[in-house]
Design an enzyme around this catalytic site. Structure first.
Site, PDB file in Angstrom:
ATOM      1  N   SER A 149       0.854  -1.192   0.000  1.00 28.91           N
ATOM      2  CA  SER A 149       0.000   0.000   0.000  1.00 28.91           C
ATOM      3  C   SER A 149       0.888   1.239   0.000  1.00 28.91           C
ATOM      4  O   SER A 149       2.037   1.187   0.449  1.00 28.91           O
ATOM      5  CB  SER A 149      -0.894   0.019   1.249  1.00 28.91           C
ATOM      6  N   TYR A 162      -1.867  -0.630  10.425  1.00 31.38           N
ATOM      7  CA  TYR A 162      -1.964  -0.923   8.996  1.00 31.38           C
ATOM      8  C   TYR A 162      -0.727  -0.434   8.241  1.00 31.38           C
ATOM      9  O   TYR A 162      -0.152  -1.155   7.424  1.00 31.38           O
ATOM     10  CB  TYR A 162      -3.223  -0.269   8.428  1.00 31.38           C
TER      11      TYR A 162
END
Length: 259
Positions: A149, A162
């Protein structure tokens, strides 16, 4: 060589985790459309069966496998079932992931931290490890594609777990790419920017999404198909000399932040 041949996946056997929805389905469909037989892995069995039927209707060969990526027994069984149904694995796409509850770092519980890292980082390593072992045992060249990501390169408030997990995915990709290169197993990653999926739909379609969209030079979130080129490059012979790298597909967001 023609592009159609260079990017072809005919004869390849791919396993995609998190294939019951969102980007996982997009990845699986792209692989199938370009010739690969695909093992669809996720916890939601009914969704997998429905998606499997869709792929088969279009002429693809697929198998649906219910599994929890955080459970070692499920992982081994999933690889066994995929290979029994489709043949030796040549491609793994580590897509399964969970979002983090929006919490300040000081408010993240041990349970939430472990939940996010167990799916978004630990499972990526273990599934890559198992895939590599099987590829090496079978003597086949293989490709592992991890889904990282943009948050692996920079953080936003409220996503400490995350962002940490996705940064770890980038480093795991480098480490495995280095160790497996001479054995013919390539390991690369894709770092998507903001794509609207089930896990972030409410967030991106709210006030936060409006502000985020303004930070993206292209002025929009990612759309279906925007990741297909990167996936096919890394999964096919077109990327035969690529390993340990992460391709960022974010509409220029990281460039703007680093500018």
């Amino acid at each position: 060589m023609k592009a159609a041949d260079l990017f072809s996946l005919k004869g390849k056997v791919a396993l995609v985790t998190g294939a019951s929805s969102g980007l996982g389905q997009q990845f699986a469909r792209a692989l199938a459309d370009n010739g690969a037989a695909v093992a669809l892995v996720a916890r939601r069995a009914e969704r997998l069966e429905t998606f499997k039927a869709e792929l088969e209707k279009s002429g693809a060969k697929a198998v649906a496998i219910e599994a929890d990526v955080t459970k070692r027994a499920d992982m081994v069984a999933a690889f066994d079932k995929a290979e029994k149904a489709l043949g030796p694995l040549t491609t793994l796409v580590n897509n399964a992931g969970v979002a983090q509850a929006a919490l300040r770092a000081t408010d993240v519980s041990e349970e939430e931290w472990r939940r996010v890292l167990s799916v978004d980082l630990d499972a990526v390593f273990y599934w890559s490890q198992e895939a590599a072992r099987r590829m090496l045992a079978a003597g086949t060249k293989g490709a592992i594609v991890n889904i990282a990501s943009v948050l692996g390169f920079g953080a936003h408030k409220g996503v400490a777990a995350y962002a940490t997990a996705k940064a770890g995915v980038v480093q795991v990709t480098r480490a495995l790419g280095l160790e497996l290169a001479f054995k013919g197993v390539r390991v690369n990653a894709i770092a998507p920017g903001w794509f609207v999926t089930e896990i972030n739909d409410a967030y991106l379609n709210g006030e936060a999404g409006v502000a985020l969209k303004r930070s993206i030079p292209m002025g929009r979130f990612g759309q279906e198909g925007d990741l297909t080129g990167a996936l096919l490059l890394l999964a096919s012979d077109a990327g035969a000399y690529m390993t340990g790298t992460t391709i960022v597909v974010d509409g220029g967001q990281i460039s703007a932040l680093n500018g």
